[in-house]
Design a protein around this motif. Structure first.
Motif, PDB file in Angstrom:
ATOM      1  N   GLU A  59       0.844  -1.244   0.029  1.00 43.55           N
ATOM      2  CA  GLU A  59      -0.036  -0.077   0.014  1.00 43.55           C
ATOM      3  C   GLU A  59       0.793   1.277   0.217  1.00 43.55           C
ATOM      4  N   PRO A  75      -9.795  -4.539  -6.727  1.00 44.81           N
ATOM      5  CA  PRO A  75      -8.835  -4.971  -6.085  1.00 44.81           C
ATOM      6  C   PRO A  75      -7.566  -5.407  -7.047  1.00 44.81           C
ATOM      7  N   SER A  96      -5.390  -6.414  -2.609  1.00 45.97           N
ATOM      8  CA  SER A  96      -5.384  -5.061  -2.230  1.00 45.97           C
ATOM      9  C   SER A  96      -6.201  -3.978  -2.998  1.00 45.97           C
ATOM     10  N   PRO A  97      -6.183  -2.820  -2.379  1.00 48.05           N
ATOM     11  CA  PRO A  97      -6.704  -1.836  -3.349  1.00 48.05           C
ATOM     12  C   PRO A  97      -5.797  -1.302  -4.356  1.00 48.05           C
ATOM     13  N   THR A 123      -5.599   3.659  -3.381  1.00 47.63           N
ATOM     14  CA  THR A 123      -4.815   3.783  -1.926  1.00 47.63           C
ATOM     15  C   THR A 123      -4.190   4.853  -1.893  1.00 47.63           C
ATOM     16  N   TRP A 145     -12.451  -9.931  -3.186  1.00 44.65           N
ATOM     17  CA  TRP A 145     -12.392  -8.645  -2.619  1.00 44.65           C
ATOM     18  C   TRP A 145     -12.370  -8.375  -1.075  1.00 44.65           C
ATOM     19  N   SER A 163      -8.929  -6.752   0.290  1.00 49.05           N
ATOM     20  CA  SER A 163      -8.754  -5.380  -0.051  1.00 49.05           C
ATOM     21  C   SER A 163      -9.708  -4.526   0.539  1.00 49.05           C
ATOM     22  N   SER A 214      -8.580  -3.407   4.098  1.00 52.12           N
ATOM     23  CA  SER A 214      -7.471  -2.349   3.810  1.00 52.12           C
ATOM     24  C   SER A 214      -8.455  -1.026   3.621  1.00 52.12           C
ATOM     25  N   LYS A 233      -3.205 -13.574   1.102  1.00 57.08           N
ATOM     26  CA  LYS A 233      -2.683 -12.652   1.497  1.00 57.08           C
ATOM     27  C   LYS A 233      -1.307 -12.435   2.081  1.00 57.08           C
TER      28      LYS A 233
END
Length: 303
Positions: free
Chosen positions: A61, A85, A89-90, A95, A123, A126, A129, A232
């Motif tokens: 991130e 995602p 993660s985004p 982010t 998703w 993400s 986060s 992850k």
């Protein structure tokens, strides 16, 4: 008065289509649209090297520079955030936006925020986060609408790579289904938009996510819950390895290449075996725990 800010980043254009449908029930004069762009645009279609090279910074991130952001107001009554995602993660642009001082100024003080996700099928990580980034900025997540590709994990992996590496959203070899969120699900975004609009009109969001889930259009496959619960952590290990050991372009490229082949082997060979074992040996005996996890991820609260 434009008192609803709608922000998103869309590389392929699919998320723009989803957001357009979502906004159908809203009066246009209440909406301010803002599409964010990286200062250095990402290529599309991707090359495999470019695609996998984005993993370390995405997973860790790390913010990137965005093109200048311009807002028509100092504060908004509602923010709608659309994102995809990337590597659980985004996406990097989203982010970066959520970590910006501009977003913190807009979200601070508990501004209600609804997230709209368009993606392949994973998703959960993400969104965790995103929850944290919104909370850190002082915002209040009141609703989440994930629209995913509904085909199997392996099939969607093939079709999404076809789309991302060729730029064509068509049927690979004329055999596979079209990649991405289905046209029917994209159209369903207007139904969710109507639900959010009713909550916005009343300025009452307490039951919004419950109403979103009551449509029955959002589900979490147990297989995806299992995979996301483990993947992850492995991505973080790889991201740290590449960032710390890839000290030259040559070393980084080599490590990213190792990650690419690891991911393909894990996705197409290891994951099916583990998922089958999980279905047979664990899932039947942990139904209550699985149900609680799904209820949590389908909500807007943080742990």
């Amino acid at each position: 008065m434009k008192n609803i800010l709608v922000v998103n980043y869309s590389q392929s254009g699919q998320l723009n289509e989803i957001i357009d449908q979502f906004l159908q029930p809203f009066a246009p004069e209440t909406i301010e649209r803002l599409e964010i762009f990286p200062a250095k645009p990402f290529v599309f279609p991707w090359t495999t090297d470019e695609f996998f090279d984005k993993m370390p910074e995405c997973v860790q991130e790390d913010p990137i520079e965005l093109q200048p952001l311009h807002f028509g107001a100092e504060k908004y009554d509602l923010i709608v955030l659309g994102y995809q995602p990337w590597f659980l993660s985004p996406s990097l642009p989203v982010t970066s936006f959520l970590k910006s001082q501009a977003f913190k100024r807009l979200a601070g003080g508990g501004t209600p925020i609804v997230t709209v996700i368009g993606g392949r099928n994973m998703w959960l990580n993400s969104q965790e986060s995103i929850k944290k980034l919104i909370a850190d900025a002082g915002g209040r997540l009141v609703g989440n609408i994930p629209l995913m590709d509904r085909v199997s994990n392996l099939v969607s992996a093939v079709t999404i790579l076809h789309w991302m590496l060729t730029g064509r959203k068509d049927r690979k070899w004329g055999i596979f289904p079209k990649p991405g969120v289905s046209d029917e699900d994209i159209r369903s975004a207007s139904r969710f938009g109507a639900i959010v609009k009713r909550a916005f009109d009343k300025r009452e969001y307490a039951g919004l996510q419950t109403e979103i889930m009551s449509t029955g259009l959002i589900t979490i496959p147990t297989d995806i819950l299992f995979i996301e619960g483990r993947a992850k952590k492995l991505f973080r290990i790889w991201a740290n390895l590449i960032k710390t050991k890839g000290t030259t372009p040559e070393k980084r490229k080599r490590l990213v290449g190792f990650f690419k082949y690891y991911l393909l082997v894990a996705l197409f060979m290891v994951a099916p075996v583990l998922v089958t074992a999980y279905r047979l040996l664990i899932a039947p005996f942990t139904a209550n725990a699985i149900k609680k996890k799904k209820e949590y991820f389908c909500g807007v609260e943080t742990k």
